[in-house]
Design a protein around this motif. Structure first.
Motif, PDB file in Angstrom:
ATOM      1  N   SER A  37      -2.290  28.258  21.123  1.00 14.21           N
ATOM      2  CA  SER A  37      -3.077  28.911  20.063  1.00 14.21           C
ATOM      3  C   SER A  37      -2.848  28.243  18.716  1.00 14.21           C
ATOM      4  N   THR A  38      -1.592  27.929  18.437  1.00  9.76           N
ATOM      5  CA  THR A  38      -1.266  27.265  17.171  1.00  9.76           C
ATOM      6  C   THR A  38      -1.937  25.899  17.091  1.00  9.76           C
ATOM      7  N   LEU A  39      -1.895  25.179  18.203  1.00  6.70           N
ATOM      8  CA  LEU A  39      -2.520  23.855  18.230  1.00  6.70           C
ATOM      9  C   LEU A  39      -4.016  23.952  17.927  1.00  6.70           C
ATOM     10  N   MET A  40      -4.704  24.852  18.591  1.00 14.65           N
ATOM     11  CA  MET A  40      -6.153  24.976  18.376  1.00 14.65           C
ATOM     12  C   MET A  40      -6.461  25.371  16.942  1.00 14.65           C
ATOM     13  N   ARG A  41      -5.672  26.252  16.385  1.00 12.75           N
ATOM     14  CA  ARG A  41      -5.913  26.701  15.011  1.00 12.75           C
ATOM     15  C   ARG A  41      -5.659  25.568  14.017  1.00 12.75           C
ATOM     16  N   LYS A  62      -2.733  20.997  27.568  1.00 13.47           N
ATOM     17  CA  LYS A  62      -1.509  20.768  28.339  1.00 13.47           C
ATOM     18  C   LYS A  62      -0.856  19.446  27.938  1.00 13.47           C
ATOM     19  N   VAL A  63      -1.668  18.394  27.819  1.00 13.69           N
ATOM     20  CA  VAL A  63      -1.124  17.091  27.431  1.00 13.69           C
ATOM     21  C   VAL A  63      -0.578  17.155  26.008  1.00 13.69           C
ATOM     22  N   ALA A  64      -1.299  17.844  25.140  1.00 16.01           N
ATOM     23  CA  ALA A  64      -0.882  17.956  23.739  1.00 16.01           C
ATOM     24  C   ALA A  64       0.445  18.707  23.614  1.00 16.01           C
ATOM     25  N   LEU A  65       0.613  19.742  24.403  1.00 14.08           N
ATOM     26  CA  LEU A  65       1.877  20.485  24.374  1.00 14.08           C
ATOM     27  C   LEU A  65       3.037  19.626  24.857  1.00 14.08           C
ATOM     28  N   ASP A  66       2.766  18.759  25.839  1.00 16.60           N
ATOM     29  CA  ASP A  66       3.799  17.819  26.290  1.00 16.60           C
ATOM     30  C   ASP A  66       4.168  16.837  25.179  1.00 16.60           C
ATOM     31  N   ILE A  67       3.177  16.417  24.413  1.00 14.52           N
ATOM     32  CA  ILE A  67       3.447  15.509  23.285  1.00 14.52           C
ATOM     33  C   ILE A  67       4.340  16.203  22.258  1.00 14.52           C
ATOM     34  N   CYS A  68       4.058  17.476  21.997  1.00 15.75           N
ATOM     35  CA  CYS A  68       4.884  18.247  21.065  1.00 15.75           C
ATOM     36  C   CYS A  68       6.298  18.410  21.596  1.00 15.75           C
ATOM     37  N   MET A  69       6.428  18.672  22.878  1.00 11.32           N
ATOM     38  CA  MET A  69       7.760  18.842  23.454  1.00 11.32           C
ATOM     39  C   MET A  69       8.540  17.533  23.420  1.00 11.32           C
TER      40      MET A  69
END
Length: 520
Positions: free
Chosen positions: A463-467, A478-485
């Motif tokens: 949600s934070t990413l989209m906002r 999913k890929v973006a969250l992996d990049i953040c992690m």
């Protein structure tokens, strides 16, 4: 009949006197024509003679069902004067649980269980059994003490303590076998095992638990092809799984697996009965896997391989299941069935062969899926490859493995066991070298402080990413969250708004690559 004496504890003597008084109470009522005889049977007697503490007592009754006797016990203890006579209070008497007769499962006589004076007591009648050729479930009816002893799986489990004479009764040679530390069947082994092939597994369990030897004649029949066929035909896989669980959760699982190996029982136990076209794996080197695990388990010092990878009783149990299933790692998995991906063979054996629960099967599936990748990373550490010091690269691998069924540490242990099993030699020097390589691998991950990467709490959610990116939902998240992690793993301890912004910037730099759909 041989007899022997045992010394009861104060509480055991208290329970004995109580049950004898209940027997007299029933006799005086004249409701039963024959005089009541009570015996404590089986495991409690065996353990008492071996100086092993036990609070589980089977009470065998000659002319009443277990449930009928237990009802009389309950009625007797409803009288406060009887409680006082035995220095008891009502709280020392638990609820009575009736186990119904079930002819479909050959339970033709009702039994009962309750808790009295801190003892868990099963009330059963003395029984004799008649078996059919195609079932392990016998026709059961009232029997004598001799007939009850002869129907049991082992002589050491067929001893009785007669509450009236205060003596141990031995109708089948159990006392001699106990002294000789020997497991032997009361009747001829062929008849015992063909009547109920599950006794094969029970004898292995008791031999391992007590560190007894199985007598040669019994061993010969345990590995007989007709007995193994009966084990496959007459025993449900659920019952096989129950016995296996007791073995592997016991004090000596290595011994149990060694017996299975020695007697050639692997195809009868660790198999998927629904996959008739798949041959059993080669178990020539299997002993190297379960012996390896025993060696690791015996060195449970701080920082050791076992101490780092196996951190609970549940993990210990799963590790022994994986040691048991290790030979299936050498068998190629079948191709997909159309568009459907079939479960890995090791997982299928756990699901269908030993009826492991879904959580355990998930762990097993992860282990079979990832052990090659984990071994590759271990080898990369040994080779000093550059990427092994990249905390994000290594950490994301660990997180991926953990996502595949959970507990990546157990998956790593399985990788070690498979390597040990496939090693061309089991010499002490070879095993020491193997352990050194895996210890170096674990130490390296520990130095990177990356062992608990799966527990890292994400700074950013979808949600934070989209906002923040003014983006629509989609597979890119999913890929973006992996990049953040991965950013988090490169920056351990980072927190707060600035860190969140920095992680999101990593995604923003790759927005075109990720094809992030922006809101208009």
């Amino acid at each position: 009949m041989s007899v022997a004496k045992i010394t009861l504890t104060h509480r055991e003597s208290q329970l004995r006197k109580l049950l004898l008084d209940v027997a007299c109470y029933i006799d005086e009522s004249k409701e039963v024509k024959e005089k009541i005889e009570l015996r404590w049977a089986g495991g409690w007697v065996r353990d008492k003679l071996l100086n092993i503490e036990s609070h589980d007592i089977d009470t065998a009754i000659n002319v009443m069902t277990g449930h009928s006797f237990a009802l009389k016990l309950k009625k007797y203890l409803e009288d406060e004067q009887n409680l006082k006579r035995h220095s008891m209070v009502a709280e020392e008497v638990g609820s009575l649980h009736k186990i119904l007769a079930n002819p479909e499962k050959s339970k033709h006589l009702e039994t009962a269980t309750t808790k009295v004076l801190s003892f868990d007591i099963d009330f059963v009648n003395l029984r004799k059994e008649t078996y059919s050729d195609d079932s392990r479930n016998p026709q059961m009816e009232f029997g004598t003490a001799v007939e009850d002893a002869e129907r049991r799986d082992a002589t050491i489990n067929a001893l009785f303590y007669n509450l009236h004479t205060d003596e141990v009764e031995d109708f089948v040679g159990g006392l001699d076998d106990l002294k000789a530390r020997r497991i032997r069947t009361p009747l001829q082994p062929e008849q015992t095992f063909k009547d109920d092939p599950l006794r094969v597994l029970r004898l292995i369990r008791f031999a391992s638990r007590l560190e007894f030897n199985i007598d040669p004649q019994s061993e010969e029949w345990m590995s007989n092809s007709s007995v193994m066929d009966a084990l496959k035909l007459k025993i449900s896989r659920e019952r096989v799984g129950v016995e296996l669980e007791k073995m592997l959760k016991g004090n000596n699982p290595q011994s149990s697996l060694r017996y299975v190996d020695k007697l050639g029982l692997y195809p009868a136990i660790f198999m998927d009965p629904t996959a008739r076209d798949i041959l059993a794996p080669d178990t020539t080197r299997w002993s190297q896997a379960y012996n390896c695990l025993q060696t690791l388990e015996s060195n449970n010092t701080p920082g050791s391989i076992y101490q780092i990878l196996v951190r609970s009783d549940d993990a210990r149990y799963i590790s022994w299941i994986l040691a048991a299933l290790a030979p299936w790692s050498t068998v190629p998995n079948p191709e997909k069935s159309g568009s459907k991906m079939l479960p890995l063979l090791g997982t299928r054996v756990a699901q269908e062969g030993i009826k492991a629960n879904s959580k355990i099967c998930a762990h097993i599936n992860g282990a079979f899926k990832n052990y090659n990748q984990i071994t590759d990373l271990k080898n990369a550490v040994a080779q000093g490859r550059a990427f092994i010091n990249e905390r994000d690269t290594v950490g994301m691998k660990i997180r991926k493995w953990d996502a595949d069924g959970g507990n990546w540490r157990i998956q790593a242990l399985f990788a070690l066991l498979v390597e040990a099993m496939n090693h061309p030699t089991s010499s002490d020097a070879a095993i020491d070298a193997l352990f050194s390589g895996w210890q170096a691998f674990i130490d390296h991950l520990d130095n990177l402080d990356i062992m608990d990467a799966p527990a890292e709490k994400p700074l950013i959610n979808g949600s934070t990413l989209m906002r923040q990116l003014n983006a629509k939902s989609g597979p890119w998240i999913k890929v973006a969250l992996d990049i953040c992690m991965a950013w988090q793993l490169r920056n351990p301890g980072a927190s707060g708004p600035e860190s969140e912004s920095a992680a999101i910037d990593e995604v923003r730099k790759r927005s075109k690559e990720l094809e992030i759909p922006v809101n208009k």
